[in-house]
Design an enzyme around this catalytic site. Structure first.
Site, PDB file in Angstrom:
ATOM      1  N   GLU A   1       0.884  31.331   1.766  1.00 15.60           N
ATOM      2  CA  GLU A   1      -0.449  32.723   1.409  1.00 15.60           C
ATOM      3  C   GLU A   1      -0.249  33.531   2.526  1.00 15.60           C
ATOM      4  OE1 GLU A   1      -3.957  31.813  -1.161  1.00 15.60           O
ATOM      5  OE2 GLU A   1      -4.959  33.839  -0.104  1.00 15.60           O
TER       6      GLU A   1
ATOM      7  N   ARG B   1      -4.616  41.124   5.129  1.00 16.00           N
ATOM      8  CA  ARG B   1      -5.482  41.801   5.986  1.00 16.00           C
ATOM      9  C   ARG B   1      -5.190  42.108   7.616  1.00 16.00           C
ATOM     10  NH1 ARG B   1      -8.868  36.049   6.118  1.00 16.00           N
ATOM     11  NH2 ARG B   1      -8.897  35.661   3.979  1.00 16.00           N
TER      12      ARG B   1
ATOM     13  N   THR C   1      -5.895  37.930  -0.423  1.00 11.90           N
ATOM     14  CA  THR C   1      -6.695  38.660  -0.246  1.00 11.90           C
ATOM     15  C   THR C   1      -5.752  40.352  -0.556  1.00 11.90           C
ATOM     16  OG1 THR C   1      -6.688  37.962   2.088  1.00 11.90           O
ATOM     17  CG2 THR C   1      -7.692  39.998   1.611  1.00 11.90           C
TER      18      THR C   1
ATOM     19  N   LYS D   1      -8.107  30.736  -8.078  1.00 10.61           N
ATOM     20  CA  LYS D   1      -8.969  30.120  -7.453  1.00 10.61           C
ATOM     21  C   LYS D   1     -10.325  30.117  -7.258  1.00 10.61           C
ATOM     22  CE  LYS D   1      -8.874  32.221  -2.671  1.00 10.61           C
ATOM     23  NZ  LYS D   1      -8.299  32.929  -1.831  1.00 10.61           N
TER      24      LYS D   1
HETATM   25  C1  3PG Z   1      -9.783  32.238   4.454  1.00 11.17           C
HETATM   26  O1  3PG Z   1     -10.554  33.838   3.383  1.00 11.17           O
HETATM   27  O2  3PG Z   1      -9.004  32.632   5.215  1.00 11.17           O
HETATM   28  C2  3PG Z   1      -8.683  31.207   3.484  1.00 11.17           C
HETATM   29  O3  3PG Z   1      -9.519  31.368   2.463  1.00 11.17           O
HETATM   30  C3  3PG Z   1      -8.765  30.501   4.411  1.00 11.17           C
HETATM   31  O4  3PG Z   1      -9.857  29.585   4.390  1.00 11.17           O
HETATM   32  P1  3PG Z   1     -10.380  29.257   5.496  1.00 11.17           P
HETATM   33  O5  3PG Z   1     -10.073  29.248   7.123  1.00 11.17           O
HETATM   34  O6  3PG Z   1     -11.502  28.312   5.383  1.00 11.17           O
HETATM   35  O7  3PG Z   1      -9.264  27.643   5.390  1.00 11.17           O
END
Ligand code: 3PG
Length: 212
Positions: free
Chosen positions: A41, A45, A69, A129
């Site tokens: 994924e 960002r 995101t 999710k």
């Molecule tokens: C994020 O917001 O980057 C994802 O949910 C992944 O979260 P993590 O870095 O806690 O695995």
């Protein structure tokens, strides 16, 4: 359930990737494939996200590449045009969800409470999710939410790591877990793709151990 989500269920873990530089897209995809987890994924960002998705999707056609995101319909279009096969968002934006549903694009919106899940059901979704998983109550919260919504499966993400992922995977209402622990930004920046492959193999072994 749509095929892409079945494939994600099969894998059990979705690496959540933040790429700052498109040059890392190829070696990262290779590292994940060598680790036995041909999936990512790629989060919208960073400026590099769209082109990274394109590079990974073109060079690793068997990989399951999604966009994370995703906050706008314009990002949905850019992600899908680049080759993303599924869309993930941190929350449930009705406009973005409807856009994906109308176009038949697999979409898992972030849900962290009962009202979010009911909105997702309204759109015909049966996989959401659960975000941010650990701060929002972790597995106990998922179990509480899963009770009334019998047809819903969850993809918890946020605070999941090699220590707690087993507990999530043991629960049969978990489709897969998302997480960045095997693709941490410092490893990517350092170019330590061998370590990423190693951590990915360990993650794959956990899925096998728990789910057989
Ligand atoms: C994020 O917001 O980057 C994802 O949910 C992944 O979260 P993590 O870095 O806690 O695995």
């Amino acid at each position: 359930m749509v095929k892409v989500l079945e494939d994600i269920q099969e894998l059990g873990i979705v690496p959540v990737v933040v790429l700052d530089d498109v040059k890392d897209a190829m070696p990262l995809a290779k590292a994940l494939c060598e680790g036995g987890l041909p999936c990512a994924e790629v989060t919208f960002r960073t400026e590099a996200a769209e082109e990274s998705i394109r590079i990974m999707a073109e060079n690793f056609p068997n990989m399951l590449i999604g966009a994370g995101t995703v906050l706008t319909t314009e990002q949905v279009d850019r992600a899908v045009a680049a080759g993303a096969k599924f869309i993930v968002s941190p929350g449930l934006n009705p406009r973005v969800v409807k856009y994906c549903v109308d176009k038949g694009i697999p979409m898992t919106p972030g849900c962290s409470n009962a009202s979010d899940i009911e909105q997702a059901l309204e759109f015909g979704l049966d996989v959401v999710k659960f975000f941010p998983a650990e701060p929002a109550g972790g597995l106990n919260m998922i179990k509480a939410l899963a009770a009334p919504y019998v047809g819903v499966k969850f993809m918890p993400t946020g605070g999941i790591n090699e220590k707690n992922v087993r507990d999530y995977l043991k629960y049969n209402r978990i489709l897969a877990c998302g997480g960045s622990w095997m693709v941490k930004g410092d490893l990517i920046k350092a170019g330590d793709f061998a370590k990423i492959t190693e951590l990915t193999k360990e993650a794959v072994a956990i899925v096998k151990e728990v789910r057989g």
